[in-house]
Design a protein around this motif. Sequence first.
Motif, short mmCIF file in Angstrom:
data_model
loop_
_atom_site.label_atom_id
_atom_site.label_comp_id
_atom_site.label_asym_id
_atom_site.label_seq_id
_atom_site.Cartn_x
_atom_site.Cartn_y
_atom_site.Cartn_z
N ARG A 222 -87.12 61.91 -63.32
CA ARG A 222 -86.84 60.48 -63.31
C ARG A 222 -87.06 59.87 -64.69
O ARG A 222 -87.91 60.31 -65.47
N ALA A 223 -86.27 58.85 -64.96
CA ALA A 223 -86.34 58.17 -66.24
C ALA A 223 -87.62 57.34 -66.33
O ALA A 223 -88.23 56.99 -65.31
N PRO A 224 -88.05 57.04 -67.55
CA PRO A 224 -89.22 56.17 -67.70
C PRO A 224 -88.99 54.81 -67.05
O PRO A 224 -87.86 54.42 -66.77
N VAL A 225 -90.08 54.10 -66.85
CA VAL A 225 -89.99 52.75 -66.29
C VAL A 225 -89.09 51.90 -67.18
O VAL A 225 -89.16 51.96 -68.41
N LEU A 226 -88.23 51.14 -66.53
CA LEU A 226 -87.27 50.31 -67.28
C LEU A 226 -87.98 49.28 -68.14
O LEU A 226 -88.94 48.63 -67.69
N ARG A 227 -87.50 49.12 -69.37
CA ARG A 227 -88.01 48.07 -70.22
C ARG A 227 -87.67 46.70 -69.62
O ARG A 227 -86.67 46.56 -68.92
N ARG A 228 -88.48 45.73 -69.93
CA ARG A 228 -88.26 44.39 -69.37
C ARG A 228 -86.90 43.84 -69.75
O ARG A 228 -86.22 43.22 -68.93
N SER A 229 -86.46 44.11 -70.98
CA SER A 229 -85.16 43.59 -71.42
C SER A 229 -84.02 44.23 -70.63
O SER A 229 -83.05 43.56 -70.25
N VAL A 230 -84.13 45.54 -70.35
CA VAL A 230 -83.10 46.24 -69.59
C VAL A 230 -83.08 45.75 -68.15
O VAL A 230 -82.02 45.50 -67.56
N LEU A 231 -84.27 45.59 -67.57
CA LEU A 231 -84.35 45.11 -66.19
C LEU A 231 -83.79 43.70 -66.07
O LEU A 231 -83.08 43.37 -65.10
N GLY A 232 -84.06 42.86 -67.07
CA GLY A 232 -83.51 41.52 -67.05
C GLY A 232 -82.00 41.51 -67.13
O GLY A 232 -81.33 40.74 -66.43
N LYS A 233 -81.44 42.38 -67.98
CA LYS A 233 -79.99 42.48 -68.09
C LYS A 233 -79.39 42.99 -66.78
O LYS A 233 -78.35 42.48 -66.32
N ALA A 234 -80.04 43.98 -66.17
CA ALA A 234 -79.54 44.49 -64.89
C ALA A 234 -79.57 43.41 -63.82
O ALA A 234 -78.65 43.31 -63.00
N ALA A 235 -80.60 42.58 -63.84
CA ALA A 235 -80.69 41.49 -62.86
C ALA A 235 -79.55 40.49 -63.06
O ALA A 235 -78.98 39.98 -62.08
N GLU A 236 -79.19 40.22 -64.32
CA GLU A 236 -78.07 39.32 -64.59
C GLU A 236 -76.76 39.91 -64.06
O GLU A 236 -75.94 39.21 -63.45
N LEU A 237 -76.55 41.19 -64.32
CA LEU A 237 -75.32 41.84 -63.86
C LEU A 237 -75.25 41.89 -62.33
O LEU A 237 -74.19 41.70 -61.73
N PHE A 238 -76.39 42.14 -61.72
CA PHE A 238 -76.45 42.15 -60.26
C PHE A 238 -76.09 40.77 -59.71
O PHE A 238 -75.33 40.65 -58.74
N ALA A 239 -76.59 39.73 -60.35
CA ALA A 239 -76.31 38.36 -59.90
C ALA A 239 -74.84 38.00 -60.09
O ALA A 239 -74.28 37.20 -59.33
N GLN A 240 -74.19 38.58 -61.10
CA GLN A 240 -72.78 38.29 -61.33
C GLN A 240 -71.89 38.80 -60.20
O GLN A 240 -70.76 38.35 -60.04
N ALA A 241 -72.40 39.76 -59.41
CA ALA A 241 -71.64 40.28 -58.27
C ALA A 241 -71.89 39.47 -56.99
O ALA A 241 -71.41 39.87 -55.92
N ALA A 242 -72.59 38.34 -57.12
CA ALA A 242 -72.94 37.54 -55.95
C ALA A 242 -71.72 36.84 -55.35
O ALA A 242 -70.74 36.54 -56.05
N GLU A 243 -71.82 36.56 -54.08
CA GLU A 243 -70.82 35.78 -53.39
C GLU A 243 -71.10 34.29 -53.60
O GLU A 243 -72.13 33.94 -54.20
N PRO A 244 -70.22 33.39 -53.15
CA PRO A 244 -70.39 31.97 -53.46
C PRO A 244 -71.75 31.38 -53.07
O PRO A 244 -72.21 30.42 -53.69
N ASP A 245 -72.42 31.95 -52.06
CA ASP A 245 -73.72 31.41 -51.67
C ASP A 245 -74.86 31.95 -52.51
O ASP A 245 -76.03 31.65 -52.27
N GLY A 246 -74.54 32.76 -53.54
CA GLY A 246 -75.57 33.25 -54.44
C GLY A 246 -76.19 34.59 -54.05
O GLY A 246 -77.05 35.09 -54.78
N LYS A 247 -75.76 35.17 -52.96
CA LYS A 247 -76.31 36.45 -52.52
C LYS A 247 -75.34 37.58 -52.87
O LYS A 247 -74.13 37.45 -52.69
N THR A 248 -75.91 38.68 -53.34
CA THR A 248 -75.11 39.84 -53.74
C THR A 248 -75.10 40.87 -52.62
O THR A 248 -76.16 41.31 -52.16
N PRO A 249 -73.91 41.30 -52.16
CA PRO A 249 -73.85 42.33 -51.12
C PRO A 249 -74.08 43.72 -51.71
O PRO A 249 -73.45 44.09 -52.70
#
Length: 288
Positions: A222-249
Motif C-alpha cells: 500500500r502507498a504511504p498515507v496521502l499528503r494533505r494537499s493530495v487529499l484536499g485535491k481528491a476531495a475537490e474532484l470527488f465533489a465535482q461529481a456531485a449531483e444537484p443536491d451536493g451529494k456524490t453517487p
Amino acid sequence: MSTAPQAPEIFDRPVRAMRRDRAAANFAAHDFLYRHMADELIDRLADVKRDLADVLVIGCSDDHLAARLRALGKRVICTDPGYANAAAACGGVQADEDALPFADESFDLVVACGTLDSVNDLPGALLLMRRILRPDGLLLASFFGAGSLPVLRASLMAAEGDRVGQHIHPQIDVRSAGDLLSRVGFAMPVADGETLTVRYRSLFQLLDDLRGMAASNMLLSRAPVLRRSVLGKAAELFAQAAEPDGKTPERFAIAYLSGWKPDASQPAPARRGSATVSLAAALRPKKD
C-alpha cells in the motif's frame, strides 16, 4: 519432494485483522452494506429445500447474520480474521479464510459474507471451504467485486498526478469468481452480482464508511498515507461529481457465489451429444 507453489501474499494479514478489530466497536454506524449482503444470502438460502443444520459463518462483523441463521434453527459457528469480531461472536474462532482450522466434512453450509475480496489465497480458501463441507453441502458467499468505488479511484488518481499510489486493492469480477468455483471442484456453481449506489456529502464521509466497515487499504504494497494537499485535491474532484443536491453517487458492485460440494445424489449434466433436438431446431420459429 516437490511442493505446491504458495500463493503470493497481497494483503497484510496483521493489518487486516487489526482494521477489522478497530472497526468492531462502531460497526453498527457503518453496517448497511454488510447487512444488505447478509440479508440477500439469507433470502437465497430460503430457496434451498434441504435441511442444512450445521453452519459456518465466515466474516462475523456483528451477530446479525448468525442470529438470522439461528432463528432458522441452524447450529452456527463463526470465524473472522479479526480477534475482536471472533470473540464477540459467541466464542467464534479467529482465522484467515485460507487457513481454516476445521476438520473435513464438518458443516452442511458455509456462509462467507464480506471478506473474500481481501484473501491472499482465494483459490485455497474456496478449496478449504469445499473440504469442510459435507457431501451435498452448500457454499454461499458475497463480497465487493470489480467495478466498486470508481469515483474514489478516479479522484485519487487525478489528485496524485504522475505519482499514483495503490490505494484500492485489486477487485474480482463475477465471471472470474464463478470460474474459480468450478476449478476448485464445486458442483452447480452460480455467480451473479448487483450494483448499489450510495450518495455521499463528501469524500471524507465515504472514507469514514470504508474505515468503519474495515474496507480500507490493507495491501502489503500500500502507498504511504496521502499528503494533505493530495487529499484536499481528491476531495475537490470527488465533489465535482456531485449531483444537484451536493451529494456524490459512489458505486459498490457486490458479487454473490453459490456452489455445492459434489455428491452422487446430485443431478449429473447431460452427456455431450445426447440431446434429441438440435439447437438450430430449438431456436427455429414455431409454425402456427
